[in-house]
Design an enzyme around this catalytic site. Structure first.
Site, PDB file in Angstrom:
ATOM      1  N   ASP A 111       0.859  -1.188   0.000  1.00  0.00           N
ATOM      2  CA  ASP A 111       0.000   0.000   0.000  1.00  0.00           C
ATOM      3  C   ASP A 111       0.889   1.229   0.000  1.00  0.00           C
ATOM      4  O   ASP A 111       2.027   1.192   0.491  1.00  0.00           O
ATOM      5  CB  ASP A 111      -0.905   0.015   1.229  1.00  0.00           C
ATOM      6  CG  ASP A 111      -2.003  -1.032   1.160  1.00  0.00           C
ATOM      7  OD1 ASP A 111      -2.423  -1.384   0.042  1.00  0.00           O
ATOM      8  OD2 ASP A 111      -2.458  -1.487   2.224  1.00  0.00           O
ATOM      9  N   ASP A 127      -6.842  -1.247  -4.716  1.00  0.00           N
ATOM     10  CA  ASP A 127      -7.931  -0.878  -3.804  1.00  0.00           C
ATOM     11  C   ASP A 127      -8.857   0.148  -4.452  1.00  0.00           C
ATOM     12  O   ASP A 127     -10.085   0.074  -4.311  1.00  0.00           O
ATOM     13  CB  ASP A 127      -7.380  -0.312  -2.502  1.00  0.00           C
ATOM     14  CG  ASP A 127      -6.538  -1.314  -1.723  1.00  0.00           C
ATOM     15  OD1 ASP A 127      -6.717  -2.530  -1.904  1.00  0.00           O
ATOM     16  OD2 ASP A 127      -5.682  -0.855  -0.937  1.00  0.00           O
TER      17      ASP A 127
END
Length: 150
Positions: A111, A127
């Protein structure tokens, strides 16, 4: 098969961004991206959204694989007549596959996007695809499904 091409291009984009972050930013370090809005912060997430199930990466890997296969079947069979629905499914497929690749080969999801204007989970391109595609599909299903294809 333009929907599979869209999904493939988004998976490539996701993996390139993740690779660049891993190669150029130290774990936990943040670098400016969009002043006062976003910074790039390298985070390794072994869970799902908001680090849920972080001790059970293998479950998430299996779920991602199953969902990816189901989405690919829906796209291949063109179950939904409207391009809007198909594009939304392609987005969700891209996100599922993008994070599945990380889980399979790294044991975690990379991330990097951290909001600066509010406290929110750090997230990635995959995402974004899952959320945007999921919202778009909900809009399709509520407002367009069963109303006749154009």
């Amino acid at each position: 098969m333009p929907y599979f091409l869209l999904a493939a291009l988004l998976v490539v984009l996701d993996q390139v961004v993740k690779f660049l972050v891993r190669a150029n930013i130290s774990l936990g370090e943040g670098v400016p991206f969009l002043p006062h809005i976003l910074q790039l912060t390298y985070v390794q997430n072994t869970g799902a959204a908001f680090s849920l199930l972080e001790e059970h990466t293998w479950i998430l890997t299996i779920v991602s694989a199953v969902v990816s296969v189901l989405l690919a079947v829906l796209l291949a069979r063109r179950v939904f007549p409207r391009p809007f629905a198909m594009v939304s499914l392609a987005l969700v497929l891209a996100g599922a596959v993008g994070n599945l690749i990380d889980r399979l080969f790294l044991g975690f999801v990379t991330d990097m996007f951290q909001t600066l204007f509010m406290n929110f989970a750090v997230f990635n391109v995959a995402d974004i695809c899952v959320v945007a595609g999921g919202i778009a599909f909900c809009v399709y299903y509520v407002f367009l499904h069963g109303k006749g294809a154009k």
